[in-house]
Design a protein around this motif. Structure first.
Motif, PDB file in Angstrom:
ATOM      1  N   GLU A 107      21.118  16.984   1.576  1.00  0.00           N
ATOM      2  CA  GLU A 107      21.354  15.538   1.553  1.00  0.00           C
ATOM      3  C   GLU A 107      22.045  15.076   2.843  1.00  0.00           C
ATOM      4  OE1 GLU A 107      23.604  12.122  -1.180  1.00  0.00           O
ATOM      5  OE2 GLU A 107      23.679  14.244  -1.769  1.00  0.00           O
ATOM      6  N   ALA A 108      23.045  15.848   3.271  1.00  0.00           N
ATOM      7  CA  ALA A 108      23.763  15.510   4.507  1.00  0.00           C
ATOM      8  C   ALA A 108      22.832  15.628   5.710  1.00  0.00           C
ATOM      9  CB  ALA A 108      24.971  16.427   4.687  1.00  0.00           C
ATOM     10  N   ARG A 109      22.048  16.692   5.747  1.00  0.00           N
ATOM     11  CA  ARG A 109      21.118  16.892   6.868  1.00  0.00           C
ATOM     12  C   ARG A 109      20.093  15.758   6.937  1.00  0.00           C
ATOM     13  NH1 ARG A 109      20.938  21.730   9.479  1.00  0.00           N
ATOM     14  NH2 ARG A 109      22.248  23.418   8.686  1.00  0.00           N
ATOM     15  N   ASP A 110      19.607  15.340   5.773  1.00  0.00           N
ATOM     16  CA  ASP A 110      18.622  14.259   5.738  1.00  0.00           C
ATOM     17  C   ASP A 110      19.227  12.945   6.248  1.00  0.00           C
ATOM     18  OD1 ASP A 110      16.743  15.973   4.737  1.00  0.00           O
ATOM     19  OD2 ASP A 110      16.947  15.314   2.640  1.00  0.00           O
ATOM     20  N   SER A 111      20.485  12.681   5.886  1.00  0.00           N
ATOM     21  CA  SER A 111      21.147  11.447   6.329  1.00  0.00           C
ATOM     22  C   SER A 111      21.299  11.418   7.844  1.00  0.00           C
ATOM     23  CB  SER A 111      22.529  11.331   5.673  1.00  0.00           C
ATOM     24  OG  SER A 111      22.413  11.221   4.274  1.00  0.00           O
ATOM     25  N   VAL A 112      21.717  12.566   8.396  1.00  0.00           N
ATOM     26  CA  VAL A 112      21.879  12.655   9.854  1.00  0.00           C
ATOM     27  C   VAL A 112      20.529  12.498  10.542  1.00  0.00           C
ATOM     28  CG1 VAL A 112      22.523  14.189  11.769  1.00  0.00           C
ATOM     29  CG2 VAL A 112      23.979  14.053   9.728  1.00  0.00           C
ATOM     30  N   TYR A 113      19.518  13.195  10.024  1.00  0.00           N
ATOM     31  CA  TYR A 113      18.183  13.122  10.628  1.00  0.00           C
ATOM     32  C   TYR A 113      17.645  11.695  10.605  1.00  0.00           C
ATOM     33  CZ  TYR A 113      13.373  14.244  11.835  1.00  0.00           C
ATOM     34  OH  TYR A 113      12.149  14.289  12.470  1.00  0.00           O
ATOM     35  N   GLU A 114      17.875  10.988   9.501  1.00  0.00           N
ATOM     36  CA  GLU A 114      17.371   9.623   9.365  1.00  0.00           C
ATOM     37  C   GLU A 114      17.973   8.709  10.439  1.00  0.00           C
ATOM     38  OE1 GLU A 114      17.453   5.972   6.084  1.00  0.00           O
ATOM     39  OE2 GLU A 114      17.909   8.025   5.444  1.00  0.00           O
TER      40      GLU A 114
END
Length: 580
Positions: free
Chosen positions: A530-537
């Motif tokens: 979830e954290a990785r997806d937020s940063v990537y977005e």
């Protein structure tokens, strides 16, 4: 403002020619001696003692005596003309004194990067073979407690054999003076890739470059230069240290990039000449823009409007109204005393270049390499071009573009008195750097306009060729992200998008800034999906925004988020040995 038209920075040397020096150019000991005669009582070296935070300032007369004392001691202790002396440490008056004393004793100085690990320094020392090593306190014990082929002495008073305690037992005559074509310094550099090489620079290389650069930049003994970047690097060594001692200016030695120390030294040192790399100027610019934005939409709009007016007036008339107009903003950032700011070590985003000029600071870019002492192009303040890294010094050197393509882009080549003598003990590597008719090949790609202004495109070895045959220079794309404060590092490389067609597209390796994690209320250590997806977005949105302003063949099609930053050089450039 004094005009550059018909300006000759070397005119005063005629008074000393034939008496204080006999060559085409003075050697470094000769020009320093001339400066002491002209400005002996003026401030030469200033720093802040790292223990008590107290200010130390030495006059040119004092420095001259300290240099002579150490040079006599070196000769008494066996230094012969042409011997090597190594120095590695933080920027300081002691570092500069060793540098000059070695030359006064007829030796060659070998400045080394203090950020290197001890094992890496040992490798350089094994190549340089110095008689003496002068080293700062953090690494003093390591070298002092080992069996070495050289003797170890200290740059810091905390250690034994501190340089200002080294005095000859009797008066020793300095008779081993170098000549202008003798090697003054060997600078070990790896650039951003490859095996480190020792660039041999003569006294003529360094002194000629210091004076030739002044044809595009009027400086004088009233200036205060800030040695913030590591002084072993050719850029700071020439453009701050040697430039200052040629004209009698003061040098303020910065030992750290920590914001608190930077602000203190800028304020108390009353700096007039600030030389830095894009990373430094981007940080300062981001702070200025943040301060303006925080004052609300109306003030933000008014400030932006006034900045546009300031820039237009300066470009059309040459009159700088911004320095008075934005005095409170500049004072808050502790840059209100700065007269000129120069960016080197890589191209700066046009928007940042423009911002400083809008705010009333005469801001220009320069270009050069260690192998060219290093300055070979510099924007004249009175006729700067924000898209250019500078105008080369026609009449004092030559520059041409080798094998230009249809857009005029090719390898930048130069001839002139600032071009190195070669790589130390590497004749084959030296030969590769020159054309058959003697032009030095920089390895950089660029083009020249009709007024001899140089535009950089990138490094030859970094160029990416797309499926459509388009040449892409990753540095140009990376520059587009310089004001994106949520990205700490971005490096663009090619990747094979289609194995069958072997078509190459562009990938961005991105290390997010701490500010991005703060905005997302995340910890960098959080590795959940979830954290990785937020940063990537968030990163993807920034890349998409920049992509819209790029040509289709320049657009980034793959993003890789890095967990750890890529290794950087001391001038804050990524070492391009990261290919995945």
């Amino acid at each position: 403002m004094q005009s550059l038209k018909n300006y000759n920075p070397t005119l005063f040397l005629d008074k000393f020619r034939g008496k204080d020096f006999s060559g085409e150019w003075p050697t470094l000991p000769e020009i320093f001696t001339i400066t002491v005669k002209r400005f002996g009582s003026r401030n030469a070296f200033t720093d802040w003692d790292t223990d008590a935070g107290s200010k130390r300032t030495y006059s040119y007369n004092t420095v001259f005596n300290q240099v002579n004392t150490l040079a006599q001691w070196l000769i008494e202790n066996g230094i012969k003309k042409g011997d090597h002396i190594a120095v590695t440490g933080k920027n300081s008056p002691e570092w500069a004194t060793v540098y000059l004393a070695a030359l006064f004793a007829g030796a060659t100085i070998c400045p080394m990067d203090y950020a290197l690990h001890e094992s890496e320094l040992e490798n350089l020392l094994a190549t340089a073979k110095p008689k003496f090593l002068f080293v700062d306190t953090e690494k003093f014990d390591y070298f002092n407690n080992k069996e070495n082929s050289f003797k170890v002495f200290a740059l810091n008073r905390k250690n034994e054999n501190y340089i200002f305690t080294l005095k000859p037992s009797k008066d020793v005559r300095l008779t081993q003076f170098p000549e202008e074509n003798d090697i003054a310094a060997i600078l070990f550099t790896s650039g951003t890739t490859g095996k480190p090489k020792g660039v041999m620079l003569s006294h003529k290389n360094l002194v000629s470059d210091a004076f030739i650069a002044q044809y595009n930049m009027i400086i004088n003994e009233q200036d205060v230069f800030y040695a913030l970047l590591p002084i072993h690097h050719a850029y700071t060594m020439l453009a701050v240290f040697i430039e200052s001692i040629c004209i009698g200016a003061e040098i303020v030695f910065g030992k750290s990039m920590a914001v608190s120390k930077l602000m203190k030294e800028l304020k108390e040192g009353k700096i007039t000449m600030l030389l830095g790399v894009p990373l430094l100027f981007n940080k300062l610019a981001a702070g200025i823009l943040k301060g303006i934005k925080e004052k609300g939409p109306l003030i933000n709009f008014i400030m932006k409007s006034l900045m546009n007016v300031s820039y237009a007036v300066k470009k059309v008339t040459g009159i700088n109204i911004g320095h008075k107009l934005f005095a409170p903003v500049l004072k808050q950032a502790n840059i209100n005393t700065i007269r000129i700011a120069i960016c080197g070590g890589g191209p700066l985003a046009k928007s940042v270049f423009k911002l400083y000029n809008e705010m009333g600071i005469d801001f220009v870019q320069g270009y050069g390499l260690t192998e060219t002492s290093p300055i070979i192009a510099l924007n004249p303040i009175q006729h700067f071009k924000i898209q250019s890294v500078g105008q080369y010094f026609a009449g004092h050197m030559q520059m041409k573009i080798l094998n230009p393509n249809e857009e005029g882009i090719g390898e930048i080549c130069v001839k002139g008195p600032m071009v190195m003598q070669g790589y130390y003990n590497m004749p084959e590597e030296t030969a590769k750097m020159f054309t058959e008719d003697g032009w030095f090949k920089t390895g950089d790609l660029g083009w020249l306009d009709k007024e001899n202004y140089l535009m950089l495109s990138g490094r030859c070895k970094n160029m990416i060729v797309t499926e459509g045959g388009k040449n892409v220079y990753p540095e140009e794309i990376e520059d587009s992200f310089q004001l994106e404060t949520d990205i700490q590092q971005i490096t663009v490389q090619g990747y094979i998008a289609d194995e069958q067609k072997k078509s190459e597209e562009l990938e961005a390796l991105i290390y997010p800034a701490d500010s991005l994690f703060e905005k997302l209320n995340l910890k960098r250590a959080d590795v959940s999906q979830e954290a990785r997806d937020s940063v990537y977005e968030k990163i993807s949105a920034i890349v998409s925004k920049i992509n819209k302003n790029l040509q289709p063949y320049q657009r980034i099609t793959r993003i890789t988020i890095l967990d750890t930053p890529l290794e950087m050089t001391t001038t804050m450039k990524v070492k391009r040995n990261y290919k995945k």
